[in-house]
Design a protein around this motif. Structure first.
Motif, PDB file in Angstrom:
ATOM      1  N   ILE A  38      44.839  29.496  43.936  1.00 33.61           N
ATOM      2  CA  ILE A  38      43.847  28.702  43.173  1.00 33.61           C
ATOM      3  C   ILE A  38      42.192  29.078  43.415  1.00 33.61           C
ATOM      4  O   ILE A  38      41.444  29.164  42.686  1.00 33.61           O
ATOM      5  N   LEU A  39      42.307  29.283  44.691  1.00 34.91           N
ATOM      6  CA  LEU A  39      40.932  29.734  45.366  1.00 34.91           C
ATOM      7  C   LEU A  39      40.277  31.011  44.753  1.00 34.91           C
ATOM      8  O   LEU A  39      39.056  31.342  44.412  1.00 34.91           O
ATOM      9  N   ALA A  40      41.202  31.853  44.757  1.00 41.13           N
ATOM     10  CA  ALA A  40      40.905  33.200  44.144  1.00 41.13           C
ATOM     11  C   ALA A  40      40.719  33.124  42.741  1.00 41.13           C
ATOM     12  O   ALA A  40      39.921  33.873  42.159  1.00 41.13           O
ATOM     13  N   VAL A  41      41.527  32.423  42.058  1.00 35.19           N
ATOM     14  CA  VAL A  41      41.018  32.449  40.466  1.00 35.19           C
ATOM     15  C   VAL A  41      39.566  31.705  40.218  1.00 35.19           C
ATOM     16  O   VAL A  41      39.114  32.087  39.404  1.00 35.19           O
ATOM     17  N   LEU A  42      39.432  30.810  41.290  1.00 32.71           N
ATOM     18  CA  LEU A  42      37.844  30.232  40.730  1.00 32.71           C
ATOM     19  C   LEU A  42      36.930  31.019  41.705  1.00 32.71           C
ATOM     20  O   LEU A  42      35.850  31.079  40.757  1.00 32.71           O
ATOM     21  N   VAL A  43      37.020  31.854  42.603  1.00 35.21           N
ATOM     22  CA  VAL A  43      35.951  32.505  43.312  1.00 35.21           C
ATOM     23  C   VAL A  43      35.678  33.829  42.774  1.00 35.21           C
ATOM     24  O   VAL A  43      34.653  34.309  42.622  1.00 35.21           O
ATOM     25  N   VAL A  44      36.780  34.687  42.484  1.00 34.26           N
ATOM     26  CA  VAL A  44      36.742  36.048  42.256  1.00 34.26           C
ATOM     27  C   VAL A  44      35.944  36.071  40.961  1.00 34.26           C
ATOM     28  O   VAL A  44      34.948  37.260  40.828  1.00 34.26           O
ATOM     29  N   PRO A  45      36.115  35.686  39.983  1.00 32.90           N
ATOM     30  CA  PRO A  45      35.070  35.746  38.722  1.00 32.90           C
ATOM     31  C   PRO A  45      33.607  35.674  38.875  1.00 32.90           C
ATOM     32  O   PRO A  45      32.962  36.356  38.400  1.00 32.90           O
ATOM     33  N   LYS A  46      33.549  34.853  39.874  1.00 35.06           N
ATOM     34  CA  LYS A  46      31.959  34.424  40.038  1.00 35.06           C
ATOM     35  C   LYS A  46      31.353  35.490  40.940  1.00 35.06           C
ATOM     36  O   LYS A  46      30.252  35.898  40.785  1.00 35.06           O
ATOM     37  N   LEU A  47      32.107  36.125  41.774  1.00 33.11           N
ATOM     38  CA  LEU A  47      31.570  37.115  42.644  1.00 33.11           C
ATOM     39  C   LEU A  47      31.572  38.376  42.079  1.00 33.11           C
ATOM     40  O   LEU A  47      30.598  39.451  42.051  1.00 33.11           O
ATOM     41  N   VAL A  48      32.601  38.763  40.922  1.00 31.37           N
ATOM     42  CA  VAL A  48      32.506  40.143  40.293  1.00 31.37           C
ATOM     43  C   VAL A  48      31.261  40.240  39.362  1.00 31.37           C
ATOM     44  O   VAL A  48      30.626  41.281  39.268  1.00 31.37           O
ATOM     45  N   GLY A  49      30.907  39.025  38.871  1.00 29.78           N
ATOM     46  CA  GLY A  49      29.790  39.111  37.724  1.00 29.78           C
ATOM     47  C   GLY A  49      28.228  39.270  38.464  1.00 29.78           C
ATOM     48  O   GLY A  49      27.462  39.944  38.060  1.00 29.78           O
ATOM     49  N   ARG A  50      28.483  39.169  39.800  1.00 32.07           N
ATOM     50  CA  ARG A  50      27.277  39.314  40.586  1.00 32.07           C
ATOM     51  C   ARG A  50      26.806  40.710  40.916  1.00 32.07           C
ATOM     52  O   ARG A  50      25.674  40.967  41.265  1.00 32.07           O
ATOM     53  N   THR A  51      27.849  41.379  41.123  1.00 32.43           N
ATOM     54  CA  THR A  51      27.443  42.880  41.447  1.00 32.43           C
ATOM     55  C   THR A  51      26.649  43.516  40.566  1.00 32.43           C
ATOM     56  O   THR A  51      25.660  44.099  41.030  1.00 32.43           O
ATOM     57  N   ASP A  52      26.912  43.570  39.374  1.00 33.22           N
ATOM     58  CA  ASP A  52      25.953  44.048  38.219  1.00 33.22           C
ATOM     59  C   ASP A  52      24.659  43.441  38.214  1.00 33.22           C
ATOM     60  O   ASP A  52      23.519  44.129  38.317  1.00 33.22           O
ATOM     61  N   GLU A  53      24.577  42.088  38.321  1.00 33.92           N
ATOM     62  CA  GLU A  53      23.134  41.390  38.649  1.00 33.92           C
ATOM     63  C   GLU A  53      22.329  42.146  39.797  1.00 33.92           C
ATOM     64  O   GLU A  53      21.262  42.271  39.811  1.00 33.92           O
ATOM     65  N   ALA A  54      23.075  42.149  41.062  1.00 34.12           N
ATOM     66  CA  ALA A  54      22.664  42.518  42.167  1.00 34.12           C
ATOM     67  C   ALA A  54      22.014  44.036  42.125  1.00 34.12           C
ATOM     68  O   ALA A  54      21.089  44.286  42.424  1.00 34.12           O
ATOM     69  N   ARG A  55      22.687  44.794  41.283  1.00 31.95           N
ATOM     70  CA  ARG A  55      22.395  46.374  40.949  1.00 31.95           C
ATOM     71  C   ARG A  55      21.034  46.231  40.217  1.00 31.95           C
ATOM     72  O   ARG A  55      20.307  47.238  40.374  1.00 31.95           O
ATOM     73  N   ARG A  56      21.139  45.299  39.240  1.00 23.61           N
ATOM     74  CA  ARG A  56      19.876  45.410  38.266  1.00 23.61           C
ATOM     75  C   ARG A  56      18.596  44.977  39.167  1.00 23.61           C
ATOM     76  O   ARG A  56      17.575  45.305  38.915  1.00 23.61           O
TER      77      ARG A  56
END
Length: 158
Positions: A38-56
């Protein structure tokens, strides 16, 4: 004999006491796995989207740093490096085009940077939007695009 009887009775007590069993039951393990899922389902999508934002964001910071080095180059030499000389003129003294007279020993940057996706920045001088244009083509490495593939341009920083 009293001592002998006491010793025998202690032995019997030690033998009769069963050791407690340590460990987890299958249900306890299943509950823990469910909670982690349950934690993985909630947390992973939020972290994955941040990678592209951080690169920009990193690309914008790099563009600002290169712009500062270009400003220092102009202060020393009165001109910006030409498109032909490129950003390499900030690291090595140019040998083509107009040779700078007051090029700083050691250069203006330690090395020519690549954008966070590993692609070279596109430098044009004189630029169409100012003295120079500095662009990262984003995640796809090609001009244009939207979202994470959108270009990051020195004249259009938000």
């Amino acid at each position: 004999m009293n001592e002998l009887d006491n010793a025998r009775s202690e032995k019997r007590m030690i033998r009769s006491v069963r050791p407690t069993q340590a460990g987890f039951t299958l249900i306890e393990i299943m509950v823990v796995i469910t909670i982690l899922a349950i934690l993985a389902v909630l947390v992973v999508p939020k972290l994955v989207g941040r990678t592209d934002e951080a690169r920009r964001v990193a690309a914008k910071v790099q563009i600002k740093n290169v712009e500062e080095a270009l400003q220092m180059y102009k202060l020393d030499n009165g001109i910006y490096p030409s498109t032909e000389q490129g950003l390499d003129a900030l690291v090595h003294k140019p040998t083509v085009g107009e040779i700078p007279k007051n090029w700083r020993e050691g250069g203006y940057l330690p090395k020519v940077p690549s954008d966070p996706w590993g692609n070279p920045f596109v430098y044009v001088s004189p630029g169409t939007h100012g003295d120079f244009d500095l662009t990262s083509y984003g995640a796809d490495g090609e001009g244009g695009g939207e979202g994470k593939s959108a270009d990051i341009e020195s004249w259009n920083m938000e």
